[in-house]
Design an enzyme around this catalytic site. Structure first.
Site, mmCIF file in Angstrom:
data_model
loop_
_atom_site.group_PDB
_atom_site.id
_atom_site.type_symbol
_atom_site.label_atom_id
_atom_site.label_comp_id
_atom_site.label_asym_id
_atom_site.label_seq_id
_atom_site.Cartn_x
_atom_site.Cartn_y
_atom_site.Cartn_z
ATOM 1 N N THR A 1 -5.239 -21.896 3.725
ATOM 2 C CA THR A 1 -4.750 -22.293 5.032
ATOM 3 C C THR A 1 -4.561 -23.798 5.160
ATOM 4 O O THR A 1 -5.216 -24.573 4.461
ATOM 5 C CB THR A 1 -5.734 -21.808 6.120
ATOM 6 N N ASP B 1 -3.585 -15.929 3.712
ATOM 7 C CA ASP B 1 -3.297 -16.910 4.744
ATOM 8 C C ASP B 1 -4.170 -16.582 5.956
ATOM 9 O O ASP B 1 -4.592 -15.439 6.131
ATOM 10 C CB ASP B 1 -1.809 -16.837 5.106
ATOM 11 N N ASN C 1 6.975 -19.821 5.289
ATOM 12 C CA ASN C 1 6.523 -21.062 4.660
ATOM 13 C C ASN C 1 5.627 -20.794 3.457
ATOM 14 O O ASN C 1 5.435 -21.676 2.613
ATOM 15 C CB ASN C 1 5.767 -21.922 5.679
ATOM 16 N N ASP D 1 -3.839 -18.054 9.714
ATOM 17 C CA ASP D 1 -3.250 -17.964 11.046
ATOM 18 C C ASP D 1 -2.216 -16.854 11.143
ATOM 19 O O ASP D 1 -1.233 -16.811 10.388
ATOM 20 C CB ASP D 1 -2.595 -19.296 11.419
ATOM 21 N N LYS E 1 0.062 -25.080 -0.744
ATOM 22 C CA LYS E 1 -0.751 -23.866 -0.850
ATOM 23 C C LYS E 1 -0.593 -23.239 -2.234
ATOM 24 O O LYS E 1 -1.571 -22.807 -2.852
ATOM 25 C CB LYS E 1 -0.340 -22.847 0.219
#
Length: 334
Positions: free
Chosen positions: A194, A87, A265, A89, A239
């Site tokens: 992402t 991921d 998430n 962020d 994702k």
């Protein structure tokens, strides 16, 4: 009342749109990765730059500090059926990449002060609450797409390279960067995954020397943004669908793969692989990781995370910018 919805993240299952988004992202990622094959793998930042030197020193220092001989060797060198999925962020980068791109676009007068104020609030919410609520992100992304509609893909891509240098290069977490390098050193591919636009993510992956990136795919016709997405933003279940599609195309064994994220998430994506890691985890992910005996690492305070295990080698600004920087590799009919 709409703002109150941000306070209640919703667990979503995969839908037809999330499957479409995942498959489109995997297709785009493979195409861009083929283009990156012609680039020196060590050529993340420009050769000889201060950025390159600092990144190398930071990664080496982190690896030396965090190395723990008692841990089993991981990743396994030469295992070409394994790969790593990161991921972006708050996992690889402090804050949200798309917000930083938005700052750069505002500087270049892509939108006005009133819009900046709205995006600044969204960034503040993201940083303080640590919540990636799908409805919140979708609302901001819709605004972003309306701003970039009609702009040339090539224009936004060129600007994205400049914005990376201005706002993002110094925000990479050295510890997570070292984790990714451990997989590269073992001969494995490393992908960013992402909700940021696929070409925004690809810029970052290339500058870090990674294999490529899975990201949200924006639609374009004849090189011009239409203001629509292919499927939906690459978030949550989407994702996981993207990772699943890429693994199938690349012939990977997901049980031998690793995934890294800070957010609950991304539990669907983390649950796909045999080696899930919680990096700088939010409260819900930390609780889930402990309950499922997942490995944890927290770089935000300099302290070591609870020792569930660590790899031995590693030891919207504005959301508008992100959507604007995407290149839609998945073409749709006019």
């Amino acid at each position: 009342m709409a703002a109150l919805g941000w306070l209640t993240p919703r667990r979503r299952s995969a839908t037809a749109r999330s499957v479409l988004a995942g498959e489109a992202s995997a297709e785009a990622a493979r195409k861009t990765a083929q283009g990156l094959d012609g680039i020196d793998e060590d050529a993340g930042p420009p050769a000889g730059s201060a950025e390159a030197a600092e990144a190398a020193e930071a990664s080496a220092a982190e690896a030396a500090e965090e190395a723990e001989p008692a841990e089993p060797e991981f990743p396994v060198a030469g295992d070409d059926l394994a790969a790593a999925f990161f991921d972006l962020d708050n996992t690889v980068m402090q804050g949200a990449a798309i917000f930083h791109f938005g700052r750069g676009l505002y500087k270049r007068e892509f939108f006005h002060r009133r819009e900046l104020a709205r995006f600044a609030w969204q960034q503040a919410w993201f940083r303080l609450a640590g919540v990636e609520d799908p409805e919140h992100m979708q609302d901001a992304r819709d605004s972003a797409l309306s701003i970039v509609k009609g702009h040339k893909v090539s224009e936004l891509m060129s600007i994205g390279e400049e914005i990376y240098d201005e706002y993002m290069a110094e925000r990479i977490w050295p510890g997570t960067r070292a984790l990714a390098q451990a997989h590269l050193d073992a001969g494995q591919k490393v992908w960013l995954v992402t909700a940021a636009p696929v070409e925004t993510a690809t810029i970052i992956a290339r500058r870090l020397g990674l294999t490529g990136a899975l990201g949200t795919v924006a639609e374009s016709v004849d090189g011009i943004y239409t203001g629509r997405l292919v499927g939906e933003p690459l978030h949550g279940p989407a994702k996981a669908e993207a990772v699943r599609a890429l693994a199938a195309a690349e012939g990977l064994d997901l049980e031998r793969c690793a995934a890294y994220s800070d957010s609950h998430n991304d539990i669907p994506m983390l649950s796909l692989v045999g080696h899930p890691y919680a990096i700088n985890p939010d409260t819900k992910l930390r609780k889930h990781a402990r309950a499922h005996d997942w490995r944890l690492r927290d770089y935000r305070t300099g302290r070591k995370a609870v020792k569930v295990g660590v790899p031995a080698a590693a030891g919207v600004g504005a959301i508008a910018g992100g959507a604007a920087a995407a290149i839609a590799l998945h073409r749709r009919r006019k």
